[in-house]
Design an enzyme around this catalytic site. Sequence first.
Site, PDB file in Angstrom:
ATOM      1  CG  ASP A 247      -8.815  21.364  -9.356  1.00  0.00           C
ATOM      2  OD1 ASP A 247      -9.578  20.434  -9.037  1.00  0.00           O
ATOM      3  OD2 ASP A 247      -7.739  21.603  -8.781  1.00  0.00           O
ATOM      4  CE  LYS A 258      -7.420  14.911  -8.366  1.00  0.00           C
ATOM      5  NZ  LYS A 258      -6.182  15.060  -9.173  1.00  0.00           N
TER       6      LYS A 258
HETATM    7  O1  MRU Z   1      -4.652  16.870  -7.777  1.00  0.00           O
HETATM    8  P1  MRU Z   1      -5.199  17.595  -6.584  1.00  0.00           P
HETATM    9  O2  MRU Z   1      -5.135  16.798  -5.333  1.00  0.00           O
HETATM   10  O3  MRU Z   1      -4.589  18.971  -6.434  1.00  0.00           O
HETATM   11  O4  MRU Z   1      -6.729  17.806  -6.935  1.00  0.00           O
HETATM   12  C1  MRU Z   1      -7.539  18.486  -6.022  1.00  0.00           C
HETATM   13  C2  MRU Z   1      -8.966  18.550  -6.419  1.00  0.00           C
HETATM   14  O5  MRU Z   1      -9.362  18.102  -7.468  1.00  0.00           O
HETATM   15  C3  MRU Z   1      -9.882  19.294  -5.482  1.00  0.00           C
HETATM   16  O6  MRU Z   1     -11.167  18.767  -5.538  1.00  0.00           O
HETATM   17  C4  MRU Z   1      -9.926  20.762  -5.898  1.00  0.00           C
HETATM   18  O7  MRU Z   1      -8.640  21.280  -6.052  1.00  0.00           O
HETATM   19  C5  MRU Z   1     -10.670  21.586  -4.913  1.00  0.00           C
HETATM   20  S1  MRU Z   1      -9.773  21.771  -3.394  1.00  0.00           S
HETATM   21  C6  MRU Z   1     -10.654  22.828  -2.413  1.00  0.00           C
END
Ligand code: MRU
Length: 359
Positions: A247, A258
Amino acid sequence: MREQLLAAEQIQAIHWRDDALYLLDQRLLPQQQVWLAFDSAAGVARAIAEMIVRGAPAIGIAAAYAVVLAARQRRDQALPAQLAGLEADCRLLAAARPTAVNLSWALNCMRERWLRLRPGEDLLQVLEAEARGIHASDREANLTMAQYGMEQIRRHQASRQCLLTHCNAGALATGGFGTALGVIRAAHLAGLVERVYADETRPWLQGARLTAWELAEDGVPVYLNADVAAAHLMKSGEITWVIVGADRIAANGDVANKIGTYQLAINAMHHGLRFMVVAPSSTIDMSLAHGDDIPIEERDGRELLELGGQRVAAEVPAVNPVFDVTPADLIDVIVTEKGVVERPTEEKMAQLMSRKRLH
Ligand code: MRU
């Protein structure tokens, strides 16, 4: 491989059609496939906050289209008022979720474009072209990263391997067919995948609901496991790689992803397996020296305390940080569309980012 990858593209979660943004409601997958239409920036900001659309690149793309919707709503205003309104809408969108930097990155691209508006250019047209460009370049980045990441897996071991992934970094989270899941799809096409373990990813179940569904739809052999089973599975010795998305990546290579990613990286190092992070350069935030500076989103404790709207936990408060930071020294390789960084350091990240822009 590129043609094979394009032919394998099936799932999409973002459509721009007839001047409206359509998002596949990810809260309902895989049981129901419901598309929702959006015609305002405020609506898209809510969709991001409520996780109708989620995943770092996907929320950036949705926000870029939201700026087009905002400009359309203000098209009868004089240009200065229109631009002031767009600034306010960008602030609203940027505040929807704090951790993924792709959101503010995409909004900055849109802002830079309207600041470069030339006399005679139509604001709405240039913003729409910019948003489409952000979407298309993310898809291209996915394809490039898929090949780079697959090469890393092949270089390490040319036979079939077991891979473990966390959360969902697939088609649903991007403009293409995924970052981590793009690499896994490419490895599968190259005959390198024995099986994929998908962590269920409590509490929102991105792994159980989204990753397992995406991979099964593509015919990739996928097994769902409880998050807490990961160390046990690694100990068996069959897993060779943990492959995740990101992220936000700080200037020193620390990676926010995550919640649960950090403990996977520790476990991977302990068991001697390799740890790969796959993310486009729009996820790299060179303004933050380290991961400790990355804002970590805390979501409502009810995500932990309840199941399907029913209370299951004891009457206690819950803490619900939804991302964590993996220190760079636990990471074997960061794969981006600009290239691959092994054992990331500040110098190597700076070198990577000095290469050509994403779009
Ligand atoms: O809370 P989320 O579902 O938006 O979290 C998503 C993640 O942590 C993904 O691993 C990250 O955004 C990469 S998506 C290509």
